[in-house]
Design an enzyme around this catalytic site. Structure first.
Site, short mmCIF file in Angstrom:
data_model
loop_
_atom_site.label_atom_id
_atom_site.label_comp_id
_atom_site.label_asym_id
_atom_site.label_seq_id
_atom_site.Cartn_x
_atom_site.Cartn_y
_atom_site.Cartn_z
N ARG A 45 -9.69 12.89 5.98
CA ARG A 45 -9.21 11.51 5.83
C ARG A 45 -10.37 10.53 5.72
O ARG A 45 -10.36 9.62 4.88
CB ARG A 45 -8.32 11.12 7.02
CG ARG A 45 -6.86 11.52 6.88
CD ARG A 45 -6.04 10.91 7.98
NE ARG A 45 -6.37 11.50 9.26
CZ ARG A 45 -5.61 12.43 9.87
NH1 ARG A 45 -4.51 12.85 9.30
NH2 ARG A 45 -5.97 12.90 11.05
N ASP A 85 0.86 -1.16 0.00
CA ASP A 85 0.00 0.00 0.00
C ASP A 85 0.91 1.23 0.00
O ASP A 85 2.10 1.14 0.36
CB ASP A 85 -0.90 -0.02 1.24
CG ASP A 85 -1.73 1.24 1.38
OD1 ASP A 85 -2.34 1.66 0.38
OD2 ASP A 85 -1.73 1.83 2.47
N SER A 133 -1.66 0.44 -4.82
CA SER A 133 -2.15 1.58 -4.05
C SER A 133 -3.32 2.29 -4.73
O SER A 133 -3.45 2.28 -5.96
CB SER A 133 -0.99 2.58 -3.87
OG SER A 133 -1.42 3.78 -3.28
N ASN A 134 -4.13 2.94 -3.91
CA ASN A 134 -5.18 3.82 -4.43
C ASN A 134 -4.60 5.10 -5.03
O ASN A 134 -5.28 5.78 -5.81
CB ASN A 134 -6.15 4.22 -3.31
CG ASN A 134 -7.10 3.11 -2.92
OD1 ASN A 134 -7.31 2.15 -3.67
ND2 ASN A 134 -7.68 3.21 -1.74
#
Length: 251
Positions: free
Chosen positions: A68, A38, A145-146
């Site tokens: 967040r 990630d 990862s995003n």
């Protein structure tokens, strides 16, 4: 020759040892060949939120927490609804929402300053040493990862980590954010390895659950000491930094 008592003693000892040997012989340690990371076990996001608190000292922490939270809620909603936008756009939209929700006036320059902070991030202090150890051991590594490729490239360059990572596996490739199976599948497709040969390094507890549901051996880089999520999916191991991950993978 053994007398009867000696024979019984030796035979009993042999029977007692037999299960132990059989168990030991059957242990087959996983041989990891790659790690799918990630973004945030590698990239330290704290400076973005420190800037937010500097800009809005009376509301920065609260605003940062909401930002967040909305970032990831929006990724999940967009994936479920089939309305994908990349993480940069999602981050900007969630920032705008968070400011509105807290009654904060966010100018265009404020928004741009905060968003550009994502392109100035660097790696955590323990990353370079860990990546050297993994490279020397022949372990392949890549981001899964995003974050967008641009965001990942910036962090790698800012940290002087060129040459360690294979091609970035951004969710932009499959238009679905984690924990969608299509996102985790990128690791298998890119590394050309079995799930069992790829360790997934997660930063967030929900990502631990997603990776475990998919079938990856999973290490939780729990830098904040967060509690585990109640999702019936536990990591294979947990540590506070990358030295613990290295021990898990190479140990």
């Amino acid at each position: 020759m053994f007398n009867r008592r000696e024979f019984v003693t030796v035979a009993a000892g042999a029977l007692a040892e037999r299960p132990k040997r059989a168990f030991a012989d059957n242990i087959k340690p996983i041989k990891f060949k790659a790690i799918a990371f990630d973004g945030f076990p590698i990239i330290d996001p704290r400076p973005v939120f420190a800037t937010l608190e500097e800009m809005f000292p009376d509301h920065g922490k609260e605003l940062g927490n909401l930002w967040r939270t909305r970032q990831f809620e929006y990724t999940w909603l967009r994936t479920l609804g089939g309305r994908y936008l990349d993480f940069w756009q999602v981050s900007e939209e969630s920032l705008v929402f968070a400011a509105k929700a807290r009654g904060i006036i966010l100018s265009a320059s404020d928004r741009d300053r905060l968003m550009q902070g994502w392109l100035a991030l660097k790696a955590w202090p323990d990353v370079a040493s860990a990546l050297r150890q993994l490279k020397n051991a022949g372990i392949r590594v890549a981001f899964l990862s995003n974050l967008t490729e641009t965001m990942l490239d910036a962090a790698v360059k800012n940290s002087g980590l060129e040459g360690y990572f294979e091609s970035h596996l951004s969710t932009d490739r499959v238009k679905a954010f984690k924990p969608a199976s299509a996102a985790y599948q990128m690791g298998i497709d890119a590394f050309k390895l079995a799930k069992e040969e790829i360790a997934f390094a997660a930063f967030a507890g929900w990502d631990v659950a997603g990776a475990k549901w998919f079938g990856y051996p999973t290490f939780w880089v729990n830098r904040s000491g967060a509690p585990a999520e109640e999702l019936n999916a536990q990591p294979d191991s947990v540590g506070s930094g990358l030295s613990d991950l290295v021990q898990f993978v190479l140990g």
